[in-house]
Design a protein around this motif. Structure first.
Motif, mmCIF file in Angstrom:
data_model
loop_
_atom_site.group_PDB
_atom_site.id
_atom_site.type_symbol
_atom_site.label_atom_id
_atom_site.label_comp_id
_atom_site.label_asym_id
_atom_site.label_seq_id
_atom_site.Cartn_x
_atom_site.Cartn_y
_atom_site.Cartn_z
ATOM 1 N N MET A 40 -4.710 -50.756 33.066
ATOM 2 C CA MET A 40 -3.917 -51.249 31.932
ATOM 3 C C MET A 40 -4.533 -50.753 30.636
ATOM 4 S SD MET A 40 -3.017 -55.178 30.901
ATOM 5 C CE MET A 40 -2.059 -55.554 29.438
ATOM 6 N N THR A 41 -3.691 -50.209 29.730
ATOM 7 C CA THR A 41 -4.197 -49.708 28.457
ATOM 8 C C THR A 41 -4.419 -50.870 27.495
ATOM 9 O OG1 THR A 41 -1.991 -49.430 27.516
ATOM 10 C CG2 THR A 41 -2.883 -47.582 28.764
ATOM 11 N N ALA A 42 -5.210 -50.581 26.450
ATOM 12 C CA ALA A 42 -5.542 -51.619 25.478
ATOM 13 C C ALA A 42 -4.376 -51.939 24.549
ATOM 14 C CB ALA A 42 -6.749 -51.181 24.649
ATOM 15 N N VAL A 43 -3.347 -51.102 24.536
ATOM 16 C CA VAL A 43 -2.218 -51.303 23.630
ATOM 17 C C VAL A 43 -0.904 -51.075 24.358
ATOM 18 C CG1 VAL A 43 -3.455 -50.739 21.498
ATOM 19 C CG2 VAL A 43 -2.460 -48.898 22.852
ATOM 20 N N ARG A 44 0.106 -51.787 23.917
ATOM 21 C CA ARG A 44 1.463 -51.554 24.415
ATOM 22 C C ARG A 44 2.328 -50.866 23.387
ATOM 23 N NH1 ARG A 44 2.767 -57.630 25.692
ATOM 24 N NH2 ARG A 44 1.604 -57.699 23.719
ATOM 25 N N SER A 45 2.019 -51.087 22.101
ATOM 26 C CA SER A 45 2.805 -50.477 21.030
ATOM 27 C C SER A 45 1.874 -50.003 19.925
ATOM 28 C CB SER A 45 3.813 -51.480 20.463
ATOM 29 O OG SER A 45 3.146 -52.578 19.872
ATOM 30 N N VAL A 46 2.141 -48.801 19.408
ATOM 31 C CA VAL A 46 1.313 -48.214 18.358
ATOM 32 C C VAL A 46 2.216 -47.598 17.294
ATOM 33 C CG1 VAL A 46 -0.369 -46.411 17.800
ATOM 34 C CG2 VAL A 46 -0.629 -47.748 19.902
ATOM 35 N N GLY A 47 1.924 -47.908 16.057
ATOM 36 C CA GLY A 47 2.569 -47.247 14.934
ATOM 37 C C GLY A 47 1.633 -46.191 14.378
ATOM 38 N N ILE A 48 2.149 -45.005 14.168
ATOM 39 C CA ILE A 48 1.344 -43.897 13.650
ATOM 40 C C ILE A 48 1.954 -43.422 12.349
ATOM 41 C CG2 ILE A 48 0.456 -41.572 14.084
ATOM 42 C CD1 ILE A 48 0.620 -42.145 17.060
ATOM 43 N N VAL A 49 1.157 -43.419 11.303
ATOM 44 C CA VAL A 49 1.626 -42.971 9.993
ATOM 45 C C VAL A 49 1.187 -41.529 9.802
ATOM 46 C CG1 VAL A 49 1.650 -43.442 7.526
ATOM 47 C CG2 VAL A 49 1.359 -45.328 9.156
ATOM 48 N N GLY A 50 2.161 -40.613 9.753
ATOM 49 C CA GLY A 50 1.868 -39.197 9.611
ATOM 50 C C GLY A 50 2.184 -38.426 10.874
ATOM 51 N N THR A 51 2.873 -37.293 10.712
ATOM 52 C CA THR A 51 3.269 -36.474 11.868
ATOM 53 C C THR A 51 2.528 -35.143 11.892
ATOM 54 O OG1 THR A 51 5.105 -35.512 10.600
ATOM 55 C CG2 THR A 51 5.590 -37.473 11.930
ATOM 56 N N GLY A 52 1.402 -35.055 11.185
ATOM 57 C CA GLY A 52 0.609 -33.844 11.231
ATOM 58 C C GLY A 52 -0.097 -33.681 12.559
ATOM 59 N N PHE A 53 -1.093 -32.810 12.601
ATOM 60 C CA PHE A 53 -1.741 -32.495 13.873
ATOM 61 C C PHE A 53 -2.331 -33.740 14.525
ATOM 62 C CE2 PHE A 53 -2.765 -28.002 12.106
ATOM 63 C CZ PHE A 53 -1.439 -27.637 12.238
ATOM 64 N N ALA A 54 -3.058 -34.552 13.764
ATOM 65 C CA ALA A 54 -3.698 -35.733 14.344
ATOM 66 C C ALA A 54 -2.669 -36.754 14.808
ATOM 67 C CB ALA A 54 -4.661 -36.362 13.332
ATOM 68 N N GLY A 55 -1.683 -37.025 13.978
ATOM 69 C CA GLY A 55 -0.679 -38.025 14.329
ATOM 70 C C GLY A 55 0.154 -37.621 15.519
ATOM 71 N N ALA A 71 2.098 -41.811 24.282
ATOM 72 C CA ALA A 71 3.435 -41.914 24.874
ATOM 73 C C ALA A 71 3.413 -41.487 26.331
ATOM 74 C CB ALA A 71 4.426 -41.068 24.077
ATOM 75 N N GLU A 72 2.636 -40.448 26.646
ATOM 76 C CA GLU A 72 2.510 -40.026 28.050
ATOM 77 C C GLU A 72 1.960 -41.152 28.922
ATOM 78 O OE1 GLU A 72 1.701 -35.216 28.159
ATOM 79 O OE2 GLU A 72 0.002 -36.569 27.902
ATOM 80 N N ALA A 73 1.119 -42.003 28.346
ATOM 81 C CA ALA A 73 0.507 -43.102 29.100
ATOM 82 C C ALA A 73 1.404 -44.339 29.157
ATOM 83 C CB ALA A 73 -0.835 -43.466 28.475
ATOM 84 N N GLY A 74 2.597 -44.230 28.617
ATOM 85 C CA GLY A 74 3.539 -45.336 28.686
ATOM 86 C C GLY A 74 3.505 -46.279 27.502
ATOM 87 N N VAL A 75 2.775 -45.928 26.443
ATOM 88 C CA VAL A 75 2.718 -46.766 25.249
ATOM 89 C C VAL A 75 3.949 -46.509 24.385
ATOM 90 C CG1 VAL A 75 1.392 -47.266 23.151
ATOM 91 C CG2 VAL A 75 0.196 -46.734 25.298
ATOM 92 N N GLN A 76 4.513 -47.571 23.825
ATOM 93 C CA GLN A 76 5.611 -47.428 22.866
ATOM 94 C C GLN A 76 5.032 -46.903 21.558
ATOM 95 O OE1 GLN A 76 7.766 -51.049 21.915
ATOM 96 N NE2 GLN A 76 8.240 -50.237 19.871
ATOM 97 N N VAL A 77 5.471 -45.734 21.133
ATOM 98 C CA VAL A 77 4.916 -45.086 19.948
ATOM 99 C C VAL A 77 6.013 -44.808 18.937
ATOM 100 C CG1 VAL A 77 3.700 -43.057 19.057
ATOM 101 C CG2 VAL A 77 3.082 -43.997 21.298
#
Length: 380
Positions: free
Chosen positions: A1-16, A24-30
Motif C-alpha cells: 500500500m502506498t503512503a498516498v491515495r491522491s496527490v496534487g502537483i503544481v507545475g507541469t515541468g520536468f519534475a512535476g 499515476a502508474e502506481a495507482g495514485v490519483q494525480v
C-alpha cells in the motif's frame, strides 16, 4: 500500500510531470495544476547527460526521446582564433551506465511535451490555466485553492508537490524564504540548422563571451549559446536580439561562421540570467514538498539541472510508493538522498561560473568535473 491515495502537483515541468508519471502508474490519483494554458516550454535546446537518460528510461519515454534527440560521446574544446581550432576532444563519462549515451541534445519543448503526454497517458489529470492561490494543511489532508476561468476552486489531497519552478508559488506559500540569486552571467540561446561538422558539443572559452558553445539536438538542428556578463536585454526587439547575438558571435569561427549566418527571425533567440539557490534543509513543510527548480537552481555550466529535477521526482515517488505512511522518517530519507546530491551540483556549478567570472586560469576544472561525475554516476 502506498503512503498516498491522491496527490496534487503544481507545475507541469520536468519534475512535476515525472512525479505524476510514476505516481499515476502506481495507482495514485494525480492532478497537475499549471498557470500556463498549454505545455509550451521556454528555450531552444537542452543538453541531457547519462544520469538523466537513466531517469527517462524509468519514466517510460526513452524510445520517444531517442527518436527526437541526438546522441554523442565526446566533448570538444576550440580556441577563439580565426580558424576555430580544435584544441582537445575529451571522452564524455557515461554516467547513465554503459548501455546509454554519455550525452544527448534535444529540443527542450519536445522533451516537455513527451513527459506531459506520458503523464496523461498513465492517468494523470492536468488543469491548464489553473493558478494556485492557497494551501491549508488540516490533519492528514492539504486543501489546495486555485483559480481558473470558471472561478475559485478547492480540492483536498493527501500530499501536494510544488514543482513550479524558480519563482515557486508553493515555496512562497510555505513561507520558505529562499530566492534564486543572479550570479552575474547571462546567456543567449538560439535554435538553428545543424552544420554538417557539428556532431557533439564544442565549447570555446575566451573572446568577448565567457563561453561560446553549441549542442546538436537532431540530424537537422542544434542550439547555440553565448554566455556574457548579465545585462538588461529586456528592451531589445526580436530583430535586435538576433543582431546582438550575431555581433557577439563574430569573434568565433569554425562552425560558428555558419551558425552566425543562419541566425534569423526563426531562430527563437532568447536571453536569460543565470541563477542559483538551494533550500539547505528539508524541502517539505508537513504534507507539502517542493522539488526541482523550486528547491534548487544553478548555472547550467555542468548541464545537470534537468537531471536533478528528474531525480528529485523519481526518489520522491519511490519513497511514497514504498512507504505505508507520510511521516518524519519518510522525509528524513528523502532529505538524506536528495540534499547532499543537489548541494554537490549547485556548488560545483557555482564554482565553475565563479572561476569564469574571475578569469581564473589556474582553476582545477578537471578535478571538479571528476568529483561531479563520481557522484552522478551512482543511481540517485
Amino acid at each position: 500500500m502506498t503512503a498516498v491515495r491522491s496527490v496534487g502537483i503544481v507545475g507541469t515541468g520536468f519534475a512535476g510531470a515525472a512525479a505524476a508519471i510514476l505516481l499515476a502508474e502506481a495507482g495514485v490519483q494525480v492532478e497537475l495544476f499549471d498557470a500556463k494554458e498549454d505545455v509550451g516550454a521556454l528555450g531552444s535546446g537542452i543538453t541531457i547527460q547519462g544520469n538523466a537518460c537513466r531517469a527517462l528510461v524509468r519514466l517510460g519515454v526513452w524510445d520517444e526521446v531517442q527518436r527526437r534527440s541526438y546522441p554523442f560521446e565526446e566533448l570538444g574544446l576550440r580556441a577563439p582564433d580565426p580558424q576555430g581550432t580544435v584544441i582537445a576532444v575529451l571522452p564524455d563519462v557515461k554516467t547513465g551506465g554503459p548501455d546509454l549515451p554519455a550525452t544527448i541534445g534535444m529540443y527542450r519543448p519536445d522533451l516537455a511535451r513527451i513527459l506531459v503526454e506520458r503523464a496523461e497517458a498513465v492517468g494523470a489529470r492536468i488543469r491548464w490555466g489553473a493558478r494556485v492561490e492557497g494551501l491549508v494543511q488540516q490533519g492528514d489532508e492539504v486543501e489546495l485553492t486555485w483559480h481558473d476561468a470558471d472561478g475559485l476552486h478547492r480540492e483536498h489531497f493527501d500530499l501536494v508537490i510544488g514543482a513550479d519552478g524558480l519563482h515557486s508559488t508553493v515555496r512562497a506559500l510555505l513561507g520558505i524564504d529562499v530566492q534564486p540569486r543572479r550570479n552575474g552571467m547571462g546567456i543567449w540561446r538560439a535554435f538553428v540548422p545543424r552544420p554538417a561538422e557539428v556532431t557533439r558539443t564544442d565549447l570555446v572559452y575566451g573572446g568577448p563571451s565567457y563561453i561560446a558553445g553549441y549542442c546538436p539536438t537532431s540530424e537537422d538542428h542544434i542550439y547555440a549559446y553565448l554566455v556574457e556578463d548579465a545585462q538588461d536585454r529586456s528592451t531589445l526587439s526580436p530583430a535586435e536580439q538576433v543582431a546582438t547575438m550575431r555581433r557577439l558571435a563574430e569573434s568565433y569561427h569554425g562552425p560558428w561562421d555558419e551558425i552566425r549566418e543562419s541566425l534569423g527571425d526563426d531562430s527563437r533567440v532568447n536571453y536569460t540570467w543565470f541563477t542559483e539557490h538551494l533550500i539547505d534543509g528539508p524541502w517539505n513543510r508537513g504534507r507539502v514538498v517542493v522539488i526541482g527548480d523550486a528547491a534548487h537552481s544553478c548555472p547550467p555550466t555542468i548541464a545537470q539541472g534537468a537531471a536533478m529535477s528528474l531525480e528529485d521526482a523519481l526518489v520522491l515517488a519511490e519513497l511514497l510508493i514504498d512507504a505505508d505512511a507520510i511521516d518524519d522518517a519518510l522525509w528524513q530519507r528523502f532529505t538524506e538522498r536528495r540534499l547532499p546530491r543537489a548541494r554537490t551540483i549547485v556548488e560545483a556549478s557555482k564554482q565553475l561560473a565563479n572561476w569564469l567570472l574571475a578569469h581564473d586560469r589556474d582553476a582545477d576544472v578537471p578535478g571538479l568535473m571528476h568529483r561531479v561525475t563520481a557522484v552522478v554516476g551512482l543511481p540517485a
